[in-house]
Each structure stands twice: as structure tokens, then as C-alpha cells.
Design a protein around this motif. Sequence first.
Motif, mmCIF file in Angstrom:
data_model
loop_
_atom_site.group_PDB
_atom_site.id
_atom_site.type_symbol
_atom_site.label_atom_id
_atom_site.label_comp_id
_atom_site.label_asym_id
_atom_site.label_seq_id
_atom_site.Cartn_x
_atom_site.Cartn_y
_atom_site.Cartn_z
ATOM 1 N N UNK A 110 0.777 -0.875 -0.158
ATOM 2 C CA UNK A 110 0.303 -0.057 -0.232
ATOM 3 C C UNK A 110 1.044 1.242 -0.122
ATOM 4 N N UNK A 111 0.094 2.479 -0.897
ATOM 5 C CA UNK A 111 1.498 3.534 -0.741
ATOM 6 C C UNK A 111 0.716 4.025 0.414
ATOM 7 N N UNK A 152 6.215 -7.605 -14.226
ATOM 8 C CA UNK A 152 5.397 -6.508 -14.417
ATOM 9 C C UNK A 152 4.604 -6.231 -12.742
ATOM 10 N N UNK A 153 5.150 -5.187 -12.903
ATOM 11 C CA UNK A 153 3.968 -4.369 -11.381
ATOM 12 C C UNK A 153 2.809 -3.573 -12.086
ATOM 13 N N UNK A 159 6.734 1.616 -0.874
ATOM 14 C CA UNK A 159 6.891 2.918 -0.947
ATOM 15 C C UNK A 159 7.780 3.582 -0.476
ATOM 16 N N UNK A 160 8.252 4.671 -0.343
ATOM 17 C CA UNK A 160 8.936 5.118 0.394
ATOM 18 C C UNK A 160 8.004 6.168 1.668
ATOM 19 N N UNK A 161 8.518 6.914 2.514
ATOM 20 C CA UNK A 161 7.424 7.111 3.301
ATOM 21 C C UNK A 161 6.868 8.202 3.294
ATOM 22 N N UNK A 192 8.070 7.347 -4.098
ATOM 23 C CA UNK A 192 8.889 6.401 -4.819
ATOM 24 C C UNK A 192 8.630 4.940 -4.515
ATOM 25 N N UNK A 193 8.248 4.339 -5.561
ATOM 26 C CA UNK A 193 8.044 3.245 -5.334
ATOM 27 C C UNK A 193 9.171 2.004 -5.647
ATOM 28 N N UNK A 194 10.040 1.082 -4.384
ATOM 29 C CA UNK A 194 10.589 0.122 -5.355
ATOM 30 C C UNK A 194 10.437 -1.255 -5.774
ATOM 31 N N UNK A 195 10.771 -1.659 -6.423
ATOM 32 C CA UNK A 195 10.579 -3.091 -6.594
ATOM 33 C C UNK A 195 11.918 -4.226 -6.472
ATOM 34 N N UNK A 196 11.820 -5.352 -6.849
ATOM 35 C CA UNK A 196 13.187 -6.105 -6.786
ATOM 36 C C UNK A 196 12.662 -7.394 -7.199
ATOM 37 N N UNK A 197 13.504 -7.636 -7.896
ATOM 38 C CA UNK A 197 13.011 -8.743 -8.996
ATOM 39 C C UNK A 197 14.247 -9.346 -8.843
ATOM 40 N N UNK A 198 13.376 -11.001 -9.151
ATOM 41 C CA UNK A 198 14.874 -11.968 -9.600
ATOM 42 C C UNK A 198 16.130 -12.042 -10.640
ATOM 43 N N UNK A 199 15.944 -10.849 -11.469
ATOM 44 C CA UNK A 199 17.479 -10.249 -12.593
ATOM 45 C C UNK A 199 18.273 -9.300 -12.065
ATOM 46 N N UNK A 200 18.392 -9.495 -10.370
ATOM 47 C CA UNK A 200 18.870 -8.815 -9.370
ATOM 48 C C UNK A 200 18.804 -7.259 -9.424
ATOM 49 N N UNK A 201 18.225 -7.104 -9.510
ATOM 50 C CA UNK A 201 18.255 -5.437 -9.780
ATOM 51 C C UNK A 201 17.048 -5.117 -8.834
ATOM 52 N N UNK A 202 17.069 -3.164 -8.416
ATOM 53 C CA UNK A 202 16.428 -2.466 -7.852
ATOM 54 C C UNK A 202 15.682 -1.526 -8.658
ATOM 55 N N UNK A 203 14.769 -1.696 -8.894
ATOM 56 C CA UNK A 203 14.249 0.170 -9.771
ATOM 57 C C UNK A 203 13.552 0.818 -9.104
ATOM 58 N N UNK A 204 13.177 2.014 -9.364
ATOM 59 C CA UNK A 204 12.660 3.134 -9.019
ATOM 60 C C UNK A 204 11.432 3.247 -9.828
#
Length: 647
Positions: A389-390, A404-405, A432-434, A438-450
Amino acid sequence: MRDQLLGGRYRLVRQLGEGGMGHVWEAQDETLDRPVAVKVISLLAGGGSRGDDARARFLREARITARLQHPNIVTIHDLGETGAGDNRVPFLVMELVRGEGLDAMLRGGGITLPDVARWGAQICDVLADAHDAGIMHRDIKPSNILITPSGMVKVLDFGVARAADPYATADRLTRTGFIVGTPPYMAPEQARGCPEPRSDLYALGCLLFELITGRLPFHALDTVGYLSAHLTQEPPTPSSVAEGIPPAWDDVVLTLLRKDPSLRYPDAAGLAKVLRQLEHAPAPAANASTLFYTEPDIPAALQPGEYVVVTSVNGDGTLRLWDPATGRPVCQPLTGHTGTVFRMAFSPDGRLLATGSVDATARLWDTATGRPVGEPLTGHTGTVEEVAFSPDGRLLATGSMDTTVRLWDTATGRPVGEPLTGHTECVAGMAFSPDGRLLATGSLDRTVRLWDPATGRPVGEPLTGCTGHVLRMTFSSDGRHLATGSRDWTVWLWNMDRGRPTGRPLSGHTATVWGVGFSLDGSLLASNSEDETVLLWETATGRLVDQALTAPANGHVGAVCSPDGLLVAATLEEDGTVQFWDLVTRQPFGQPLATRASLQVYMAISPRIRHRTRPWRGRLNRSVAGGDRVRWRQPRGSEQPSRRTAR
């Protein structure tokens, strides 16, 4: 007025409060079928040209204020008038926020300096945005500040004080007998009828003084006495009023209470930075081992919507809500998913539960009744691995095996924008950042995306460096750091200002790290792993703190961190009994839950568990990360952890 229908759609349910300008009601929006708050501005009742002008100005000012969009401002949904002729009264329709006012919290006592700094910084964030838009609050005071169950500030009545002034012309009082604002918190220039943005900072200074000392900077018998004090008297030093207040707090508060606005902080944004530094300053203590921690405080009697634990057991898609004060389930099992529910999350106010399942759907549930809210959220073509949740509860993010997100409007259940694409493998972690920006997502592709949730666009370049799948993640309360758990057995800490790791990964686990969570002040970080241990880390140094928490014989252990930073672990016995533990004190709380699960239990804890912050003078057994650990044995436990899979 109960059961009265305003504007043809808002039915008044119960009165929530009463103030100098009117009454606040909980109401039901019968058009959108959702609860809202309605403020009826009785101060502007009455006829004649002056009353007509005042009502017209109020509606105009309210429309201007409604343009403010900030996660810490109570959102205005609608406005209108009720009654007819000379009895017309304006009303505001706002989001219904569950929480406790600072006025009530002051009466209860026990507010800590870190709490004051964190809340003050959030208020400054609001004022900075509003001042940039040319809008002042003019009535910052405890009753206009609400603290949600997740610890988030909500500022009420933004712009209402000015809009309700029947004699205002531009920014001045043109007649005597009406004061815009509340005298105990009123800046000298505002008392003279010449408010400016730094008048809000003066009021905040009065509020901070009251929060850290338990009393106002000035005492008077009436309005005239307060205004005279603000104009002519110098406030006392906070440390001379209450013990244990550091000099830095004296400097901040006395700077805000300067008579000359030019001698105060120049703007709210700069003050926010100062307060966040104070939030993380070392706590005053008699010895170096003193630590402030949050202790679980379960209400003795839970009301509808206050159930605080949910479990998913045995892989059949069934969930249960539990009252941890009694250890008993509440309402009937939640059914509807056709596959295992791996991930669950409560909304910031605890009234909604989101679940994600192997059946490729997400669902929303009403925690008061256990019933589904709307239709299943469909669109993913693979397992929904994560839900989040945001901070304002308006958005739900879902991450899936389909890479996907998706973002959803929690009020309507409809998708918001197009799916977020960019990851090349399963999305397994989200946060979600406080501030919700920002929404941060992590994946099995070894990256974090914002991502920017408002636009659905990526922010900056992906964060890379992890040598294993990026699984769960969480932000620190100030939003400056992101912690991620990985299949490479490590915990990564990322600096959000620089977009890179803060140092070397935290090493100590011997299997996949499935969960991470920060303490309220960000000084501690908990992680749990497939190695059936929960570790506690010192965030600043990366060192292990105290002993590892291990699973019972043939059981499991996992960190279940609440949204407002309480570090909690849950152990599962072989017979399916779940017990919750405070990771800092290592004490159990609540009654065991008899889940009778034969497989791993997935669970979440809601922000409806309240907290008490108090000093703990226990001994911290520190060892360098990766060094020897002393396992902490629980009742009926074993020194040998199980190697069964845990999520």
C-alpha cells in the motif's frame, strides 16, 4: 443532525468532534459507497450580506486549498452548502483518517524526542509545499495534527482558519473582535493582523515546546493575556521547564519563537532538515548502553477494523484474522483465492487487507468484517508475489511472476495507468517510500528499480550490484535508506540520495534472506532467513546486535515487521502454534495463535498494534557481521534450526 443527507449524497453517521468553527462527522458517501469525514462550518451560519460574503469567500478559499496534494494533508473531496436562505451553512467533505490527535496524545503523555522530531519534520514538509503554493495554515495546534496508526502525520483544517475569517481583506484583519488562529499558538505578527509564512513556523515552535515539555511556552487566563505574552514576553528555555532536553532542542525551539520573523528559520524545508537530524541524534542517557525502543501494546478490547494479525496456511488460499490479545480467530475464514496466498499487507489505517496469490489475482478485504471489497484484481498472468500500500492508502501495488508491476485505486479497484515494465524476471519485492513519492521494486533479475507512482515512469537508473535475486525490501522511516534481502544470503543497504550501496552487504545468514525491516528510528534492522534465524543489525555500523533468534525444533521463525517500525518475530511450533516476540526485548507478547498449520504460515501484522516508546538499559552483545553468534533459545525450542523452506 444524525442521518441527515448533505448535498444529496453524504449521510451523517456519527459526530467525531467539535471545535470553534463547527462539527466533524463521519459520513457515508452514498454515491461512491465509502466512508468520509464531513466538517460543517457552523461559524459561518447566518444571513445578511456579510454572511453571504463570508460563505462565498469560504467556498472560494476552500477550492484554493483543495488544490494542495500532499500525503500528509487530509485531502478535500468536495464542498458545498446545506440549508436554505439565511440558514445556509458550508461543509467540507474530506478523507476519513483513523488516528489520534496530538492533543489527546499530550494528555496521555509519554511522547519522546524522536517522535517529536519525526512528526515536526513531516509537518514542515506540508508547510513547505503549501508556502510554495502561496497558502498558509494559520492555525497549527495539537488538535489539527493527527497521527495515524502507522505513525504518519496528517494535518487538518488547512486554509480553513483564513477562509472562515469574516473580516479578512487580503492578508489583514480589517475589524477588531475576530482573530484568525488560536491565541496560545499565535505569532506576534499574526496577532497584529499581518501573518506571513514564518507565522506558521512560530506556531510550530509553540507546538514543539508543548510536546517536549508538556506545557505551553506562555500561560494566560484569556485571549488578551496570550496575545500580550506573544507580543512582549520572552519564552523560557525548554530545558529549564523539563529535564533531559538537549541544548540542540533549546536552540531550535527558541529560534522558532523569536518575535522578529526574520530571525526565525527562513523556511519550513530548512527546518525539516534540522528536525530530521535531531530525530537521529543519540538519545540522552546515563550510560552508553541506553537504547530507546518501541514495545507492543495490544488494545485490551479490539473494535471492528482493529484485528491485527492475518495468516495464510496450508496452501489452500484460506486466510484467518486473529486477535493476538486472546489468541483467537475473529470472523469466518477469508475465502476466495484458489491458490496459496504468499503475501499480505494491511493498509496504513488497518481497515483494508491486500492479498496476492498463486492464482494470479490480488484481493482487498474489509478487516472489520472479513468480507472481500469489490472484485478480484485481475490482469497479471503469473503469481502475485508481492503487495504494498502507498502511505496514504490510496494506491495498491502488485508485483508478479509475469515481470510486471501494476497499480490499483483502492477506492474503486480499478487499475491506475499502464503496467510498469522494465524488469526481466519475477518481481518479488516492493516498497513505497514514506512520503509516497517513490516505489521501489526488486526482482529475480538482481536489480532494484525506482518508479514515480504518480506517472508510472522510472526514476533514475536501476540499482545494480546484487549477486543474487532481490527479494523483500523496506525503506527507513526517513526514506533515506532502502534495505533489500537477497538469495545470495546477504542484506543490502542502499543510499537513496546517491543511488548506491552504503557499504558492503551485511553477511551473517547462511541461506536466502526472505525479509527485512527497520526499527522506528532506523537505528536497527531485522532480517530473517531460510536458515531459520532472525538477525538484528546496527544500521550505522553493519554489526550484529545481541543474539540470533532461532526456530523451535521442527518449526520456523520469521520477521513480521509492522508498518511503523516495530521489530517483531513470529515462531511456528511443529504443532502449528504461532507466538509473537519483541526482537529488542526478546519477550513474547499476546497469546499464541493455534493455527494448526501443517505447512509454513505466511502472515502480516497491521498498524493497529499501538506502541509505547521507552528506554531500555539492557546489554547489547555486539559482534562483527559474519562472526560467531549466540543462539537465543525459546521455551520448548532447540539449538538446531530447521532447514525447511520459509518465505
